[in-house]
Write a protein that holds these residues in place. Structure first.
Motif, PDB file in Angstrom:
ATOM      1  N   SER A  80       0.802  -1.232   0.000  1.00  0.00           N
ATOM      2  CA  SER A  80       0.000   0.000   0.000  1.00  0.00           C
ATOM      3  C   SER A  80       0.832   1.277   0.000  1.00  0.00           C
ATOM      4  O   SER A  80       0.276   2.368   0.012  1.00  0.00           O
ATOM      5  CB  SER A  80      -0.991   0.052   1.169  1.00  0.00           C
ATOM      6  OG  SER A  80      -1.871  -1.034   1.066  1.00  0.00           O
ATOM      7  N   ASP A  81       2.150   1.156   0.022  1.00  0.00           N
ATOM      8  CA  ASP A  81       2.956   2.338  -0.299  1.00  0.00           C
ATOM      9  C   ASP A  81       2.550   2.746  -1.701  1.00  0.00           C
ATOM     10  O   ASP A  81       2.106   1.910  -2.502  1.00  0.00           O
ATOM     11  CB  ASP A  81       4.451   1.985  -0.314  1.00  0.00           C
ATOM     12  CG  ASP A  81       5.074   2.022   1.082  1.00  0.00           C
ATOM     13  OD1 ASP A  81       4.337   2.273   2.041  1.00  0.00           O
ATOM     14  OD2 ASP A  81       6.291   1.809   1.180  1.00  0.00           O
ATOM     15  N   ARG A  82       2.682   4.016  -2.023  1.00  0.00           N
ATOM     16  CA  ARG A  82       2.282   4.415  -3.374  1.00  0.00           C
ATOM     17  C   ARG A  82       3.130   5.571  -3.861  1.00  0.00           C
ATOM     18  O   ARG A  82       3.768   6.268  -3.068  1.00  0.00           O
ATOM     19  CB  ARG A  82       0.803   4.768  -3.415  1.00  0.00           C
ATOM     20  CG  ARG A  82       0.402   5.884  -2.489  1.00  0.00           C
ATOM     21  CD  ARG A  82      -1.119   6.035  -2.494  1.00  0.00           C
ATOM     22  NE  ARG A  82      -1.486   7.303  -1.885  1.00  0.00           N
ATOM     23  CZ  ARG A  82      -1.645   7.479  -0.584  1.00  0.00           C
ATOM     24  NH1 ARG A  82      -1.460   6.473   0.243  1.00  0.00           N
ATOM     25  NH2 ARG A  82      -1.980   8.660  -0.107  1.00  0.00           N
ATOM     26  N   PHE A  83       3.120   5.730  -5.154  1.00  0.00           N
ATOM     27  CA  PHE A  83       3.867   6.853  -5.712  1.00  0.00           C
ATOM     28  C   PHE A  83       3.147   7.420  -6.909  1.00  0.00           C
ATOM     29  O   PHE A  83       2.308   6.764  -7.537  1.00  0.00           O
ATOM     30  CB  PHE A  83       5.304   6.457  -6.064  1.00  0.00           C
ATOM     31  CG  PHE A  83       5.445   5.409  -7.132  1.00  0.00           C
ATOM     32  CD1 PHE A  83       5.498   5.770  -8.474  1.00  0.00           C
ATOM     33  CD2 PHE A  83       5.563   4.068  -6.807  1.00  0.00           C
ATOM     34  CE1 PHE A  83       5.648   4.812  -9.459  1.00  0.00           C
ATOM     35  CE2 PHE A  83       5.708   3.101  -7.794  1.00  0.00           C
ATOM     36  CZ  PHE A  83       5.750   3.469  -9.123  1.00  0.00           C
ATOM     37  N   GLU A  84       3.471   8.679  -7.168  1.00  0.00           N
ATOM     38  CA  GLU A  84       2.914   9.385  -8.318  1.00  0.00           C
ATOM     39  C   GLU A  84       4.067  10.056  -9.051  1.00  0.00           C
ATOM     40  O   GLU A  84       5.022  10.500  -8.427  1.00  0.00           O
ATOM     41  CB  GLU A  84       1.957  10.486  -7.855  1.00  0.00           C
ATOM     42  CG  GLU A  84       0.744   9.977  -7.127  1.00  0.00           C
ATOM     43  CD  GLU A  84       0.003  11.142  -6.513  1.00  0.00           C
ATOM     44  OE1 GLU A  84      -0.359  12.067  -7.252  1.00  0.00           O
ATOM     45  OE2 GLU A  84      -0.180  11.127  -5.289  1.00  0.00           O
ATOM     46  N   LEU A  85       3.920  10.132 -10.342  1.00  0.00           N
ATOM     47  CA  LEU A  85       4.984  10.698 -11.152  1.00  0.00           C
ATOM     48  C   LEU A  85       4.441  11.675 -12.178  1.00  0.00           C
ATOM     49  O   LEU A  85       3.350  11.471 -12.714  1.00  0.00           O
ATOM     50  CB  LEU A  85       5.687   9.604 -11.964  1.00  0.00           C
ATOM     51  CG  LEU A  85       6.399   8.473 -11.252  1.00  0.00           C
ATOM     52  CD1 LEU A  85       6.912   7.490 -12.290  1.00  0.00           C
ATOM     53  CD2 LEU A  85       7.538   9.037 -10.436  1.00  0.00           C
ATOM     54  N   ALA A  94       8.467  15.521 -11.469  1.00  0.00           N
ATOM     55  CA  ALA A  94       8.032  15.627 -10.078  1.00  0.00           C
ATOM     56  C   ALA A  94       7.595  14.253  -9.619  1.00  0.00           C
ATOM     57  O   ALA A  94       7.135  13.431 -10.427  1.00  0.00           O
ATOM     58  CB  ALA A  94       6.886  16.621  -9.939  1.00  0.00           C
ATOM     59  N   ALA A  95       7.759  13.987  -8.343  1.00  0.00           N
ATOM     60  CA  ALA A  95       7.372  12.691  -7.806  1.00  0.00           C
ATOM     61  C   ALA A  95       6.922  12.844  -6.369  1.00  0.00           C
ATOM     62  O   ALA A  95       7.383  13.721  -5.639  1.00  0.00           O
ATOM     63  CB  ALA A  95       8.544  11.713  -7.879  1.00  0.00           C
ATOM     64  N   ARG A  96       5.987  11.994  -6.009  1.00  0.00           N
ATOM     65  CA  ARG A  96       5.537  11.927  -4.620  1.00  0.00           C
ATOM     66  C   ARG A  96       5.542  10.458  -4.236  1.00  0.00           C
ATOM     67  O   ARG A  96       5.021   9.618  -4.972  1.00  0.00           O
ATOM     68  CB  ARG A  96       4.135  12.512  -4.500  1.00  0.00           C
ATOM     69  CG  ARG A  96       3.548  12.449  -3.088  1.00  0.00           C
ATOM     70  CD  ARG A  96       2.155  13.044  -3.038  1.00  0.00           C
ATOM     71  NE  ARG A  96       2.180  14.481  -3.329  1.00  0.00           N
ATOM     72  CZ  ARG A  96       1.365  15.079  -4.199  1.00  0.00           C
ATOM     73  NH1 ARG A  96       0.469  14.388  -4.859  1.00  0.00           N
ATOM     74  NH2 ARG A  96       1.448  16.374  -4.397  1.00  0.00           N
TER      75      ARG A  96
END
Ligand SMILES: [Zn+2]
Length: 456
Positions: free
Chosen positions: A223-228, A247-249
């Motif tokens: 359930s860790d997640r990332f956006e790019l 950019a990344a989160r």
């Protein structure tokens, strides 16, 4: 303790290189020849199109050397050039071998290789590469190699000195489109990225951006997640790869990390927090090359040994024997030796206060010796099970002022901020780029529930 190794480490796979076929090459050549010939296709004042010269009278396709005037004056005399012929590099073949197979003289090969710096690139041929050549009566007139979709190297026999070849490099620029992706990790970072249709290079780049904050070996959880927000490159309408992450989160165990790329005036990109602090830090989170460790590691396991019942003053990274161990920070080798409990071990000194130790190595990196300086990320040795170790793992210790500390919780020096003169520009860019990430867009769209996997 030992985890299975990713023998087929997907992120090590070379990016496939596509090559145009001979027919495309010929078309490109013609197109270029025409492109260099604008006056042949001009419109008269009355709007009547002037007659094009027939394509078959275009002289020898060495577009970069043919001048329009020469082409126009020699229309009736020049015969149709011999066509380009394509061939494929077979496993284990060098250019010499290929030329031999194709019946091209060793002298032609020597002349080609003597044509300058670009010819050195012909030593990089790989099985499957497409080459093109053009010959007439057994004489090699032209040779072409495309190291990538974006680059063509063309070698053309000199029209004045037939014993020589001229070399040209043609570079194309891909069309860059900004894309976004949002991925929830269910098993492992690289697997999640693959499932979302992202290429491994992008997943690796993401991990590199956050490698000072997140331990990609031990800390990734379900359930860790990332956006790019990233660049996609395309050529002639076809996607050929990815460019930079803009950019990344990354949400790791509930903690949010954000990064925005900023390029200096020389075009070098670095990543900063939205507040403008560099993501680079004095110490890496994990002193092992996590990309080499199986992507199937167990996400349900307990947190690594630290302050457990058994006295243990370090962190253990289970990894296959041979996994590269890297210096956590810039420093100097204090020891690279062995003893009974630690096996082969390395001690690094970082400035006055910090020391790191790496135990149970199978071997040291070449030329690693006490007194040598090392750079952050430099390979210093390889995971093993020497000394008192039950299985292959790296035992890592972190000392501050001589006392063992938990590197995961110890306060470390703050990273360098962005240059003051660039701050305003950066802040504007950071706001725009972070706002382009999927969850931000969704928030703006009235809190629509984010998709679990979004492929661009
Ligand atoms: Zn240990």
């Amino acid at each position: 303790m030992a985890r299975r190794t990713g023998a087929h480490s997907p992120w090590r796979r070379p990016v496939p290189r596509a090559h145009a076929l001979a027919a495309t090459g010929l078309a490109l050549t013609l197109g270029l020849a025409l492109g260099l010939w604008p006056e042949a296709h001009s419109i008269s004042e009355e709007g009547t199109e002037l007659a094009d010269p027939a394509p078959e009278v275009i002289p020898a396709p060495s577009p970069l050397s043919a001048t329009p005037s020469a082409a126009l004056t020699s229309i009736p005399a020049v015969p149709e050039p011999s066509p380009w012929r394509s061939l494929t590099v077979r496993p284990g073949e060098s250019l010499a071998r290929i030329f031999q197979r194709e019946g091209i003289s060793a002298r032609a090969l020597a002349a080609l290789m003597a044509s300058g710096a670009l010819a050195k690139r012909l030593a990089d041929l790989r099985p499957g590469d497409q080459l093109e050549l053009r010959e007439e009566n057994g004489t090699l007139l032209g040779f072409r190699f495309r190291p990538s979709r974006l680059e063509t190297l063309t070698f053309t026999r000199d029209s004045e000195d037939a014993s020589r070849f001229g070399a040209e490099q043609e570079l194309r620029s891909p069309t860059v489109t900004e894309r976004t992706a949002q991925v929830v990790i269910e098993d492992a970072l690289f697997l999640a990225a693959q499932k979302a249709g992202l290429d491994d290079r992008l997943a690796l780049a993401l991990a590199e951006i956050f490698q000072w904050d997140i331990d990609f070996v031990l800390d990734i959880r379900r359930s860790d997640r990332f956006e790019l927000l990233y660049e996609e490159q395309s050529l002639d309408g076809e996607v050929i790869g990815t460019g930079a992450i803009l950019a990344a989160r990354f949400v790791n165990r509930g903690e949010v990390f954000e990064a925005v790329r900023y390029e200096d005036s020389a075009g070098n990109g670095s990543y900063y927090t939205p507040e403008g602090r560099s993501l680079r830090k004095a110490f890496l989170r994990a002193p092992v090359q996590f990309t080499r460790i199986s992507s199937n590691f167990n996400l349900r396991r307990k947190h690594p040994l630290w302050n457990t019942a058994r006295p243990h003053r370090g962190i253990d990274y289970a990894a296959p024997t041979g996994t590269p161990v890297v210096a956590a920070g810039d420093g100097k080798v204090v020891k690279a030796t062995r003893n009974a409990p630690s096996g082969n071990y390395v001690v690094l000194q970082h400035g006055e206060r910090y020391q790191t130790k790496y135990l149970h190595l199978s071997r040291f990196a070449k030329s690693l010796k006490a007194g040598r300086r090392v750079k952050q990320g430099q390979v210093i040795g390889y995971v093993g099970s020497t000394g008192w170790a039950t299985g292959p793992h790296l035992h890592y210790e972190f000392l501050v002022g001589g006392a063992h500390q938990n590197p995961r919780t110890v306060a470390l020096p703050k990273a360098d901020p962005i240059a003051p003169e660039a701050k305003a520009d950066f802040t504007r860019l950071a706001l725009a780029r972070l706002a382009a990430l999927p969850s931000a867009q969704r928030l703006a769209l009235n809190g629509t529930k984010p998709a679990r996997h979004e492929t661009p």
